[in-house]
Design an enzyme around this catalytic site. Sequence first.
Site, PDB file in Angstrom:
ATOM      1  N   ILE A  92       0.849  -1.203   0.000  1.00 61.54           N
ATOM      2  CA  ILE A  92       0.000   0.000   0.000  1.00 61.54           C
ATOM      3  C   ILE A  92       0.878   1.244   0.000  1.00 61.54           C
ATOM      4  O   ILE A  92       0.676   2.164  -0.769  1.00 61.54           O
ATOM      5  CB  ILE A  92      -0.934   0.018   1.226  1.00 61.54           C
ATOM      6  CG1 ILE A  92      -1.900  -1.166   1.177  1.00 61.54           C
ATOM      7  CG2 ILE A  92      -1.707   1.339   1.273  1.00 61.54           C
ATOM      8  CD1 ILE A  92      -2.784  -1.279   2.400  1.00 61.54           C
ATOM      9  N   GLY A 108       7.169   4.118   3.799  1.00 63.80           N
ATOM     10  CA  GLY A 108       7.538   5.395   4.408  1.00 63.80           C
ATOM     11  C   GLY A 108       8.771   5.249   5.266  1.00 63.80           C
ATOM     12  O   GLY A 108       9.495   4.259   5.159  1.00 63.80           O
ATOM     13  N   GLY A 109       8.973   6.251   6.096  1.00 64.53           N
ATOM     14  CA  GLY A 109      10.189   6.304   6.894  1.00 64.53           C
ATOM     15  C   GLY A 109      10.337   5.134   7.854  1.00 64.53           C
ATOM     16  O   GLY A 109      11.429   4.616   8.056  1.00 64.53           O
ATOM     17  N   VAL A 163       3.861  -0.639   4.376  1.00 59.39           N
ATOM     18  CA  VAL A 163       2.527  -1.106   4.740  1.00 59.39           C
ATOM     19  C   VAL A 163       1.972  -1.963   3.604  1.00 59.39           C
ATOM     20  O   VAL A 163       2.039  -1.578   2.437  1.00 59.39           O
ATOM     21  CB  VAL A 163       1.579   0.078   5.022  1.00 59.39           C
ATOM     22  CG1 VAL A 163       0.199  -0.443   5.428  1.00 59.39           C
ATOM     23  CG2 VAL A 163       2.150   0.971   6.105  1.00 59.39           C
ATOM     24  N   LYS A 208       1.888  -3.478   8.873  1.00 62.55           N
ATOM     25  CA  LYS A 208       3.016  -2.552   8.790  1.00 62.55           C
ATOM     26  C   LYS A 208       4.280  -3.286   9.186  1.00 62.55           C
ATOM     27  O   LYS A 208       4.389  -3.796  10.295  1.00 62.55           O
ATOM     28  CB  LYS A 208       2.786  -1.366   9.719  1.00 62.55           C
ATOM     29  CG  LYS A 208       3.922  -0.376   9.696  1.00 62.55           C
ATOM     30  CD  LYS A 208       3.514   0.919  10.343  1.00 62.55           C
ATOM     31  CE  LYS A 208       4.486   2.019   9.935  1.00 62.55           C
ATOM     32  NZ  LYS A 208       3.878   3.336  10.064  1.00 62.55           N
ATOM     33  N   ASP A 232       3.640  11.664  16.804  1.00 60.37           N
ATOM     34  CA  ASP A 232       3.966  11.800  15.384  1.00 60.37           C
ATOM     35  C   ASP A 232       2.699  12.027  14.574  1.00 60.37           C
ATOM     36  O   ASP A 232       2.527  11.480  13.494  1.00 60.37           O
ATOM     37  CB  ASP A 232       4.706  10.537  14.913  1.00 60.37           C
ATOM     38  CG  ASP A 232       5.343  10.722  13.544  1.00 60.37           C
ATOM     39  OD1 ASP A 232       5.591  11.886  13.163  1.00 60.37           O
ATOM     40  OD2 ASP A 232       5.577   9.716  12.860  1.00 60.37           O
TER      41      ASP A 232
END
Lengths: 197, 739
Positions: free
Chosen positions: B89, B92-93, B97, B112, B207
């Site tokens: 999907i 990222g950092g 995912v 994730k 975050d």
Amino acid sequence: MLEKTTTAMLQGLTDPDNDIVWREFDARYRPVIERFVRRMGLPEADASDVTQDTLLKFLRAYRAGSYDRERGRLSSWIIKIARNCACDMLRARAARGERRGASAYAVIPGENQLEIIWREECRDALLEAALARLRSETRTEEQTIRIFEMLTAEGLPAQRVAQETGVTLNDVYLAKHRCLKRLRSIVADMSIAYELE
Amino acid sequence: MRATRETTQNCPGLDRIELFVTHGATDGDLQEHIESCPSCTEQAAMVRENNEMFTDVVRLNERRPRASETSPEPPPDLAGHGYEIVETISAGGQGVVYRAVQTATRRQVAIKMLHRSALASERRRRRFEGEIEMVAALRHPNIVTVYDSGAVEDGRHFLVMELINGVSLSDSTLRERAGGVRGVVALLAKVADAVSAAHQRGIIHRDLKPSNVLLDGDGEPHVVDFGVAKATGARAVLEATQSGEFIGTIAWAAPEQVSGDPAQIDTRTDVYALGLLLYASLTGRRPYPCDGSVTDVIHAITDGEPRRPSTINPRVDGELETIVLKSLAKNPDRRYQSAGALLEDLRHYLAGEPIDAKRDSAIYVLRKTLRQHLIPTSFSAVILLLIVGSAIGAMMLYRDARLEAEKANTIRVFLEDTFASVEPAAGGHDVTLRETLDEAVHWVDVALSGRPEIAASVRMTIGNSYRALGLYDDAERQLEMALRTYRRRLGHHHPDVASALNAMGLLRTDQGRHADAERLLRESLDIRKAAFGDEHLVVSSSLMNLGRLKQTTGELDEAENLYNQTLAIRSRAHGQSHPDSAICLYRLAEIQEQRADLRAAARTHRRVLDARREHLHPGHPDLARSQLALGSLLLRLGEAEEAERVLHEGGGSSESFGWRRLEVESLRGACLAALGRNAEAETVLLACYKSLREARSPANEATAETASRLADLYDALGRAEDAAAWRSLAPDQGSHAAP
């Protein structure tokens, strides 16, 4: 290069033998539809299938005379077709047991949201096209474009761009604004052709 | 581009114009040049328009998937854990995912997979497991539920979560999608509700950013990644930014996060993040420019003032702006103290009820003293009214064709802008008049560029206000710019030049630069005499100011002469008892007092008091001033009974006329003590002290003086212990001069 207006394209589309117009229409709307469908939450492979379906269904219906511009905007019509195609795809998957129950329908955003997503994607597509034209034009120097790309695509601060390209900070801004000015004029021209609603 | 415009040698480069447009004027000369040079004004306008397009292009690029974001690690095999990966999907950092299916139930989930580096140490792994256990217990309709977690053979950890089909908040200009301002607020209220629920279980998100808020098909928000930031700690913002690639992340950090002290991070960090989400959703922008270097961005986060949202989206009203800016306060103590408190205010806002932010701040503001230049909002509003008034006045005065057409609109924008700026100050952070004025300066720099006379006129008002606050450097900058503009545009003998000279003269007087002051005031006086004749009221003001200067330098004869000239002009114009005439008499009385002629001074003050009684309403502070002056003179002359009578006149309830009235009462207490009416004196002074304490800070002079009077009273009564106690409350006062 002069863009054909959407109205002119639609007129051309009624002629089943006019392949050129169809290709132009396809070039203009396929990226928009594809990104739009992706935004509905469909994975890449599905999105490209749904996009293909949507364009074909649109053309068939259009030639059959079921689109009346007086009665609704072109965008609403395409959105409806794309949405139905996406639903069909999800339903088919659910039937094959790949998805369960109601979630197959919950994926698709509501109608108002779709309209907004569509508008965003149109704007983005137009801007992309304008950027492409800016890059391909010979009237803007390569170095100028390079600086512009560094500022936008690479997101570098002006100071750093100046260092890397060996020009003054003032030159960096001159390049930036020269490109933006040109880009604005390209976008203005193209907006007329795209007839953004 | 350079070659195509007409430039003079002084024209700044585009880099400086860009700086001017994006950061406002930081340098008076540059700004003055841009204001007055048609070519540069045009350049600045072009830069402004171009930069809007620039933002669009940058945003477009941000939305395009980058090559580096495609999955760098192969999808793991989770069959042994009961999951089948369907597709990627996002990446990222922190990790990748996947869309997956739970084999046993055929339920769709999101998994994730954290990067190997995220949980490098054993300690971190344990923390992650502990944190995730807590997060898994969270059940809230707007929080993405965590079902499961585990680790694969190569040591990578994963989280199994509820799958949300839809887009993230970062994916679109939410403003339109959510249905306008109210829609955005309603949506963010749900997010705040979710965050608040987590806080109640001791979980801080740390975050929160647009990409961590997912919108499902019905537009419902779902917050994802609770606890992950803490668990994976490695992504502490500062660390993450050192590589230079996380500028996107850092832009969402709170001041205490970029300061690098993890101990400072608490629930209020999430409140800040919610404020940012609100801001970004309402305006489509971040509150600070994020296009500079990492250091620039950090600097903006710790020190930059957020641009007021209403200036970007006019549909954001004052109340909402207050809520946003309060959430974004640099100091966590000034923010909402919990997500729940923010949520309450968002709900108040939606229901059209008064918001708490304002109530809190009114109390907060009242606690502060004038000495810190901390002014209740109403004062700021008054100052702004003055500024607005001066702008409108100037617009009428310097009407020109272009302005005529724009006037109505310009004034409307000005009013909206300036008044909006009062509102957030009321709740967002310390309301200082200084900030209000700084804001006004900025407004003038930006909005009145190209209208030099009007800008100059507003600068005069702002400069005078700075002067009143003792901010002489700021005052000087504004007044000098005004003076220069007037001289350049109107010549050297225009009355407006005289006004600017006069204001500069007063500034120099306050600064103690007496020679300069005299030169400026005399030049102003000469211009005014030449323009209006010797008898004009404006001339009398110049004479009065010169008199003040002479009185300050101890040249009393000259001062007296100047005050008498002033009095003559004003008496002929308005009569002797008019307040403008009375002030001259008041000054003359001061001179008599300086010459130690107390009887004459008392007689003159009596005339002033009578004149003021005739013209001013009973609560007027000038009346109280006169009473105080006359009362203390009489007391010094040993006429305590007469003094008490003067002070008692028109007294009535001490509460109704504010603190100056209390000063009068306190002096009356001293009179009563001098008359030996000790019990009365004690009652009056105690009541006064109590009211002064409540109304003003204890450090205040009048309060200290009252304490000192009480100490004197108890000394006289032989109550040494009480006297000492009261004396300690009046640290700088010593024994009071009065009996």
